[in-house]
Design a protein around this motif. Structure first.
Motif, PDB file in Angstrom:
ATOM      1  N   GLU A 169      -7.517  10.861  -2.613  1.00 58.04           N
ATOM      2  CA  GLU A 169      -8.228  10.018  -3.221  1.00 58.04           C
ATOM      3  C   GLU A 169      -7.620   9.289  -4.446  1.00 58.04           C
ATOM      4  OE1 GLU A 169     -11.456  12.426  -4.767  1.00 58.04           O
ATOM      5  OE2 GLU A 169     -12.246  10.833  -6.073  1.00 58.04           O
ATOM      6  N   LEU A 170      -6.707  10.160  -4.825  1.00 55.59           N
ATOM      7  CA  LEU A 170      -6.027   9.461  -6.182  1.00 55.59           C
ATOM      8  C   LEU A 170      -5.004   8.477  -5.471  1.00 55.59           C
ATOM      9  CD1 LEU A 170      -5.382  12.421  -8.565  1.00 55.59           C
ATOM     10  CD2 LEU A 170      -6.562  10.261  -9.064  1.00 55.59           C
ATOM     11  N   ARG A 171      -3.993   8.828  -4.481  1.00 59.44           N
ATOM     12  CA  ARG A 171      -3.042   7.934  -3.832  1.00 59.44           C
ATOM     13  C   ARG A 171      -3.917   6.685  -3.317  1.00 59.44           C
ATOM     14  NH1 ARG A 171       1.983   8.622  -1.818  1.00 59.44           N
ATOM     15  NH2 ARG A 171       2.559   7.000  -0.500  1.00 59.44           N
ATOM     16  N   ARG A 172      -4.944   6.898  -2.763  1.00 59.91           N
ATOM     17  CA  ARG A 172      -5.795   5.589  -2.525  1.00 59.91           C
ATOM     18  C   ARG A 172      -6.292   4.667  -3.498  1.00 59.91           C
ATOM     19  NH1 ARG A 172      -8.408   4.713   2.291  1.00 59.91           N
ATOM     20  NH2 ARG A 172      -8.532   6.833   2.677  1.00 59.91           N
ATOM     21  N   LYS A 173      -6.605   5.460  -4.528  1.00 60.98           N
ATOM     22  CA  LYS A 173      -7.123   4.664  -5.802  1.00 60.98           C
ATOM     23  C   LYS A 173      -6.101   3.784  -6.614  1.00 60.98           C
ATOM     24  CE  LYS A 173      -9.847   5.596  -9.774  1.00 60.98           C
ATOM     25  NZ  LYS A 173     -10.080   6.673 -10.715  1.00 60.98           N
ATOM     26  N   HIS A 174      -4.786   4.568  -6.603  1.00 62.89           N
ATOM     27  CA  HIS A 174      -3.767   4.001  -7.564  1.00 62.89           C
ATOM     28  C   HIS A 174      -2.615   3.260  -6.970  1.00 62.89           C
ATOM     29  CE1 HIS A 174      -5.759   5.885 -10.929  1.00 62.89           C
ATOM     30  NE2 HIS A 174      -5.669   7.089 -10.212  1.00 62.89           N
ATOM     31  N   PRO A 175      -2.418   2.225  -6.850  1.00 67.57           N
ATOM     32  CA  PRO A 175      -1.291   1.160  -6.250  1.00 67.57           C
ATOM     33  C   PRO A 175      -0.041   1.811  -6.799  1.00 67.57           C
ATOM     34  CG  PRO A 175      -2.971  -0.306  -7.246  1.00 67.57           C
ATOM     35  CD  PRO A 175      -3.410   1.247  -7.745  1.00 67.57           C
ATOM     36  N   ALA A 176       0.028   2.416  -7.938  1.00 63.78           N
ATOM     37  CA  ALA A 176       1.344   2.953  -8.390  1.00 63.78           C
ATOM     38  C   ALA A 176       1.701   4.087  -7.247  1.00 63.78           C
ATOM     39  CB  ALA A 176       1.233   3.484  -9.855  1.00 63.78           C
TER      40      ALA A 176
END
Ligand code: NOJ
Length: 542
Positions: free
Chosen positions: A458-465
């Protein structure tokens, strides 16, 4: 002509941040080993309708693309990696209609489907080989690698099979040997023959026309062998072994990869992934960097298996990340793999605690992660008794640790008798701990491995960084691996404790996005911090 201050200089050429990003760069790939994922008809073997039934699981997990290991018609000598028809589905797995339904199901959920394609060899039951072996003057004779015996009647040279013994099998009917990199039931195709190339390219188009989103090409670095059949020299490091100088990574391979890329280029945004086990310097060449045009003419993602092969400590992994990043050609997109159906399970290799650290590593590095089904549950190698052995790699070389059954045991869905995988007798035994490891139980446990993967995805999808940003500050100190990810004004830092001891770290002020122990999210941090043993920390820097 633009004003001179707008003329791009090398330093101001677009960075990865500015370029159009593609789905296979932003996304996460999930490998399904179809025999072991979900059985829908009670025969104990997984199938395409089974995968269809589990698509919503994949959506809630948070992956973006599925790569399915081969499901073509096959005598199953190597469980589908011996293809008898490149354009159909084996009845064990279903039908072409089932495939089409699956593809619609995948696409309607916004996912992509990557096909496993086996170009190096076919089954010995493929009509091409049946023709080729029928007579010496058959038009398809040259589609495979035939050679006269050595003067003593033995094999033409010292080339071996990856599954043990000589790579040459004698054919009584025509009095010649044929070469097989793997089983004798998997004869190698002759990639120097243009008819072979166009037959395989047509088969690729067959699936591209059906709507698949790309290929994972099996043993891409082995496709072409020395035309003079020269003996492989002794391996400089491993006593008794041979260096595969003339059977692997031949210079001509890059032309073939470029041709494959051209086939895919006729379709929008299809991905070409290559299975390639090579040192970094040689692996990188499969991107097909053309210094004259600075274009890439090779595979989009030559699989990077180095996290599997590198010793599991902070220094070695930091060095690996730095070396890989430094060697990538301009515009080449990185990728990382932690496990697959040929490798000891991650949680068995490095232990269940470090497997959580590895999850954070895989999903916070720069480049496309590929996740092997079951690793999101922390599945360990299953126990295979001698009478349960299925894998030919083990049967051919008993007791040498070559068997791959242990990492192919069925997916563990629930606590029922067949773990929700089958209502019949599973083709490989269920892992003994399945009542605790299964999806049903882990879905309800807020700190489970599955919960960690879902959160990371979820975090990987959410954060372009995370899915698109650059990486820097890759360091290793006191067993803690650390790096930063940046995209525009977002700056993240990862700390991974690769030891079994508490470690003290120093970090800039920021907010905890995630810990691998799934505790303390949202807390402010800064200065000196204690990392628990085998703890990973993802921080958004202020
Ligand atoms: C690589 C595949 O991953 C492996 O499972 C198979 O046995 C060999 N290629 C031969 O096709």
């Amino acid at each position: 002509m633009p004003p001179s201050d707008q003329i791009p200089t090398p330093a101001s050429k677009p960075s990865m941040n500015d370029l159009k990003r593609l789905w296979w760069q932003d996304g996460v790939t999930y490998q399904i080993y179809p025999r072991s994922f979900q059985d829908s008809n009670g025969d104990g073997i997984g199938d395409l309708n089974g995968i269809f039934a589990r698509l919503d699981y994949l959506v809630t997990l948070g992956i973006d693309a599925v790569w399915i290991s081969p499901f073509n018609p096959s005598p199953m000598a190597d469980f589908g990696y011996d293809v008898a028809d490149y354009r159909n589905v084996d009845p064990i797995f279903g039908t072409l209609d089932d495939f089409d339904r699956l593809l619609v199901g995948v696409h309607s959920r916004g996912l992509k489907l990557i096909l496993d394609f086996v170009p190096n060899h076919s089954s010995d039951q493929h009509p091409w080989f049946l023709e080729s072996r029928s007579t010496r003057d058959n038009p398809k004779r040259d589609w495979y690698l035939w050679s006269d015996p050595a003067p003593n009647g033995g094999p033409p040279n010292n080339w071996t099979s990856h599954f043990g013994g000589s790579g040459w099998a004698f054919d009584q009917t025509t009095g010649q040997y044929f070469y097989h990199s793997f089983l004798a039931q998997q004869p190698d195709l002759n990639w120097r023959n243009p008819e072979v190339r166009s037959a395989i390219y047509d088969a690729m188009r067959f699936w591209l026309d059906r709507g698949i989103d790309g290929f994972r090409m099996d043993v891409l670095w082995l496709l072409i062998k020395d035309d003079q059949l020269r003996d492989n020299p002794p391996h400089p490091q491993w006593n008794g072994a041979l260096l595969p100088l003339y059977t692997a990574d031949r210079p001509e391979i890059h032309q073939i990869v470029a041709e494959m890329r051209t086939i895919l280029a006729a379709y929008p945004e299809r991905v070409l992934i290559g299975e390639i086990y090579l040192p970094l310097r040689d692996l990188i060449a499969y991107y097909g960097f053309d210094p004259n045009t600075v274009d890439l003419r090779g595979a989009d993602m030559p699989f990077n298996f180095h996290l599997i092969q590198t010793p599991w400590n902070a220094n070695s992994i930091a060095e690996l990340i730095r070396n890989y990043e430094a060697q990538l050609p301009r515009n080449a997109w990185p990728n990382w793999v932690l496990g697959n159906h040929d490798q000891t399970r991650l949680a068995t290799r490095i232990g269940e605690h470090q497997a959580r650290v590895a999850a954070m590593l895989l999903l916070t590095l720069r480049g496309t992660p590929t996740l092997y089904n079951g690793d999101e549950l922390g599945m360990t190698n299953g126990t295979i008794t001698p009478d349960q052995i299925q894998d030919p790699a083990e049967k051919n070389q008993p007791g040498q640790g070559m068997g791959r059954d242990a990492e192919r045991t069925p997916m563990l869905w629930d606590r029922s008798a067949g773990a929700g995988f089958t209502t019949g007798e599973p083709w490989l035994p269920l892992n003994a701990d399945y009542a605790n490891t299964c999806v049903e139980v882990q879905s309800q446990a807020p700190r489970s491995m599955l919960a960690l993967y879902r959160r990371l995805l979820e975090l990987r999808r959410k954060h372009p960084a995370l899915h698109a940003g650059v990486i820097d500050h890759v360091t290793a100190e006191s067993g803690v691996l650390s790096y930063r990810r940046h995209f525009n004004d977002q700056h993240l830092q990862v700390f991974l404790n690769l030891t079994d001891d508490l470690q003290t770290i120093t970090c800039e002020d920021g907010r905890v996005l995630l810990t691998t122990i799934l505790d303390g999210e949202g807390g402010q941090v800064g200065g000196k911090l204690i990392l628990e043993a085998s703890e990973g920390l993802l921080i958004a820097l202020d």
